[in-house]
Scaffold this active site. Structure first.
Site, PDB file in Angstrom:
ATOM      1  N   THR A 163       0.863  -1.179   0.000  1.00 36.12           N
ATOM      2  CA  THR A 163       0.000   0.000   0.000  1.00 36.12           C
ATOM      3  C   THR A 163       0.899   1.228   0.000  1.00 36.12           C
ATOM      4  O   THR A 163       1.598   1.487   0.992  1.00 36.12           O
ATOM      5  CB  THR A 163      -0.893   0.012   1.263  1.00 36.12           C
ATOM      6  OG1 THR A 163      -1.603  -1.222   1.325  1.00 36.12           O
ATOM      7  CG2 THR A 163      -1.872   1.166   1.215  1.00 36.12           C
ATOM      8  N   LYS A 201      -7.468   1.632  -2.999  1.00 36.49           N
ATOM      9  CA  LYS A 201      -6.976   1.163  -1.690  1.00 36.49           C
ATOM     10  C   LYS A 201      -7.008   2.302  -0.654  1.00 36.49           C
ATOM     11  O   LYS A 201      -7.349   2.079   0.508  1.00 36.49           O
ATOM     12  CB  LYS A 201      -5.551   0.619  -1.880  1.00 36.49           C
ATOM     13  CG  LYS A 201      -4.863   0.145  -0.621  1.00 36.49           C
ATOM     14  CD  LYS A 201      -5.489  -1.092  -0.018  1.00 36.49           C
ATOM     15  CE  LYS A 201      -4.677  -1.565   1.196  1.00 36.49           C
ATOM     16  NZ  LYS A 201      -5.427  -2.476   2.044  1.00 36.49           N
ATOM     17  N   LYS A 215       0.032   4.966   8.430  1.00 37.66           N
ATOM     18  CA  LYS A 215       0.528   5.264   7.080  1.00 37.66           C
ATOM     19  C   LYS A 215      -0.622   5.263   6.077  1.00 37.66           C
ATOM     20  O   LYS A 215      -0.752   6.171   5.253  1.00 37.66           O
ATOM     21  CB  LYS A 215       1.573   4.216   6.689  1.00 37.66           C
ATOM     22  CG  LYS A 215       2.103   4.398   5.291  1.00 37.66           C
ATOM     23  CD  LYS A 215       2.262   3.176   4.432  1.00 37.66           C
ATOM     24  CE  LYS A 215       1.497   1.953   4.674  1.00 37.66           C
ATOM     25  NZ  LYS A 215       1.576   0.911   3.688  1.00 37.66           N
TER      26      LYS A 215
HETATM   27  P1  NAD Z   1       5.651  -5.972   7.638  1.00 39.07           P
HETATM   28  O1  NAD Z   1       6.312  -4.771   8.216  1.00 39.07           O
HETATM   29  O2  NAD Z   1       5.150  -7.048   8.540  1.00 39.07           O
HETATM   30  O3  NAD Z   1       6.635  -6.694   6.582  1.00 39.07           O
HETATM   31  C1  NAD Z   1       7.424  -6.010   5.647  1.00 39.07           C
HETATM   32  C2  NAD Z   1       8.659  -6.837   5.331  1.00 39.07           C
HETATM   33  O4  NAD Z   1       9.400  -6.156   4.304  1.00 39.07           O
HETATM   34  C3  NAD Z   1       9.610  -7.008   6.520  1.00 39.07           C
HETATM   35  O5  NAD Z   1       9.931  -8.383   6.700  1.00 39.07           O
HETATM   36  C4  NAD Z   1      10.843  -6.174   6.124  1.00 39.07           C
HETATM   37  O6  NAD Z   1      12.058  -6.709   6.636  1.00 39.07           O
HETATM   38  C5  NAD Z   1      10.792  -6.277   4.611  1.00 39.07           C
HETATM   39  N1  NAD Z   1      11.512  -5.212   3.911  1.00 39.07           N
HETATM   40  C6  NAD Z   1      11.506  -3.878   4.176  1.00 39.07           C
HETATM   41  N2  NAD Z   1      12.241  -3.214   3.240  1.00 39.07           N
HETATM   42  C7  NAD Z   1      12.701  -4.160   2.381  1.00 39.07           C
HETATM   43  C8  NAD Z   1      13.484  -4.107   1.172  1.00 39.07           C
HETATM   44  N3  NAD Z   1      13.937  -2.928   0.681  1.00 39.07           N
HETATM   45  N4  NAD Z   1      13.760  -5.253   0.515  1.00 39.07           N
HETATM   46  C9  NAD Z   1      13.304  -6.463   1.004  1.00 39.07           C
HETATM   47  N5  NAD Z   1      12.555  -6.570   2.134  1.00 39.07           N
HETATM   48  C10 NAD Z   1      12.263  -5.432   2.812  1.00 39.07           C
HETATM   49  O7  NAD Z   1       4.461  -5.397   6.727  1.00 39.07           O
HETATM   50  P2  NAD Z   1       3.114  -6.162   6.287  1.00 39.07           P
HETATM   51  O8  NAD Z   1       2.102  -6.084   7.381  1.00 39.07           O
HETATM   52  O9  NAD Z   1       3.455  -7.462   5.686  1.00 39.07           O
HETATM   53  O10 NAD Z   1       2.588  -5.131   5.167  1.00 39.07           O
HETATM   54  C11 NAD Z   1       3.223  -5.045   3.908  1.00 39.07           C
HETATM   55  C12 NAD Z   1       2.374  -4.130   3.024  1.00 39.07           C
HETATM   56  O11 NAD Z   1       1.060  -4.683   2.884  1.00 39.07           O
HETATM   57  C13 NAD Z   1       2.198  -2.725   3.608  1.00 39.07           C
HETATM   58  O12 NAD Z   1       2.245  -1.764   2.574  1.00 39.07           O
HETATM   59  C14 NAD Z   1       0.826  -2.791   4.261  1.00 39.07           C
HETATM   60  O13 NAD Z   1       0.207  -1.517   4.341  1.00 39.07           O
HETATM   61  C15 NAD Z   1       0.088  -3.737   3.321  1.00 39.07           C
HETATM   62  N6  NAD Z   1      -1.021  -4.492   3.929  1.00 39.07           N
HETATM   63  C16 NAD Z   1      -0.878  -5.083   5.152  1.00 39.07           C
HETATM   64  C17 NAD Z   1      -1.957  -5.791   5.696  1.00 39.07           C
HETATM   65  C18 NAD Z   1      -1.862  -6.465   7.058  1.00 39.07           C
HETATM   66  O14 NAD Z   1      -2.907  -6.907   7.566  1.00 39.07           O
HETATM   67  N7  NAD Z   1      -0.683  -6.588   7.640  1.00 39.07           N
HETATM   68  C19 NAD Z   1      -3.163  -5.895   4.987  1.00 39.07           C
HETATM   69  C20 NAD Z   1      -3.263  -5.308   3.735  1.00 39.07           C
HETATM   70  C21 NAD Z   1      -2.181  -4.604   3.212  1.00 39.07           C
END
Ligand code: NAD
Length: 296
Positions: A90, A165, A240
């Site tokens: 997102t 979104k 965010k």
């Molecule tokens: P998270 O913080 O749990 O995971 C993100 C991962 O990305 C981490 O493991 C981090 O180490 C890795 N990372 C960061 N920078 C990196 C890079 N440059 N290269 C490789 N890896 C890298 O986040 P999440 O909850 O999995 O969310 C991810 C995305 O999905 C976000 O944009 C969030 O808004 C969206 N989202 C999350 C949910 C939810 O329920 N958690 C639901 C819908 C959408």
């Protein structure tokens, strides 16, 4: 299209990668964080991946700056022409459009496909996806999208998935605030939270947040509140998302006063606490405020 990488093995990326692998894709998990890599068999650092050998690359990273970094450092310089880039994080609409322009300028097929549904849906292939991209690029990614999502809404040009979104998540954020305030008030009035939850789930107050993210510990057994507020959806990500909606509101000129209030509340909460717990932990903050006010 079978050989793909999932970049970002966090709360969402790991179950998405696991589900893709279970359904027959040859998945390389990629993350910069060693702890995240240990949780997915064979996961690599970005510098260890041969991006030219992949047919599709899914990114699911926290914020626009992380996606931009992954695109500029790893993906754009090495992916072969025709590779399908499926951007599921997102992020803001302008960054999504810029990423698309940079990728298509190099002959890559790129779409924005942010998701809704949480880690449970991610692991079951039941996500909802909001897609922006040219029809040929969407067709190219279709097989991966259909594996990850039970609902795919193609809104139009690149960036339109992120636009949908932003609006979707503003509804979720404002609803989350209403659910938490409702339960805090119910508690303050001496109501039994389980009985109140049962009432709301079958009534006009019903919502996804109420069913899946009830903020009172012990009321819904699988909810983050009943597991020490482990995410789920981290409060920093909720903050965010609401800021992204506010950006979209500013750029379009459409007033969204409740969205703005929710953005401010979650942002200051995430700044104060680090925001790593589930967004529903804001409920404890509300209760503390009640007791503080009463005591003073
Ligand atoms: P998270 O913080 O749990 O995971 C993100 C991962 O990305 C981490 O493991 C981090 O180490 C890795 N990372 C960061 N920078 C990196 C890079 N440059 N290269 C490789 N890896 C890298 O986040 P999440 O909850 O999995 O969310 C991810 C995305 O999905 C976000 O944009 C969030 O808004 C969206 N989202 C999350 C949910 C939810 O329920 N958690 C639901 C819908 C959408």
């Amino acid at each position: 299209m079978r050989k793909l990488a999932v970049i970002g093995l966090g709360t969402m990326g790991r179950p998405m990668a696991t589900h893709l692998a279970r359904t027959g894709f040859d998945v390389t998990g990629v993350d910069t964080d060693a702890v995240a890599r240990r949780r997915f068999a064979g996961a690599l650092r970005p510098s260890e991946v041969d991006f030219s050998a992949l047919e599709a690359i899914v990114t699911i990273l926290p914020e626009g700056e992380h996606v931009q970094d992954a695109y500029e450092r790893w993906i754009l310089p090495s992916a072969k022409s025709g590779t399908a880039l499926i951007e599921c994080s997102t992020i803001d609409i302008d960054t999504a459009k810029r990423l698309h322009a940079a990728a298509s300028g190099r002959g890559l097929s790129q779409i924005d496909a942010p998701v809704s549904g949480g880690p449970e849906a991610a692991g079951a292939g039941w996500l909802s996806m909001m897609v922006g991209g040219h029809p040929d690029d969407v067709r190219k990614a279709q097989h991966v999208l259909e594996t990850l999502a039970k609902k795919i809404s193609h809104f139009g040009a690149p960036g339109s998935g992120q636009a949908a979104k932003a609006c979707h998540n503003m509804i979720c954020g404002v609803t989350a605030m209403a659910v938490m305030e409702g339960f805090a008030l119910a508690e303050a009035l001496g109501l039994d939270p389980s009985q109140f939850h049962a009432l709301c789930s079958g009534s006009a107050a019903q919502s996804w947040t109420l069913e899946n993210r009830c903020p009172v510990p012990g009321v819904v057994s699988g909810a983050p509140a009943s597991n020490g507020y482990a995410p789920g959806f981290a409060a920093r990500l909720m903050a965010k998302d609401l800021r992204l909606a506010h950006l979209a509101s500013d750029s379009s000129g459409q007033a969204t006063p409740f969205g703005e209030m929710a953005a401010k509340a979650f942002t200051s909460f995430a700044d104060d606490t680090g925001g790593d717990l589930d967004f529903s932990s804001y409920y404890e903050h509300l209760r503390i405020r009640r007791y503080t006010t009463k005591d003073s």
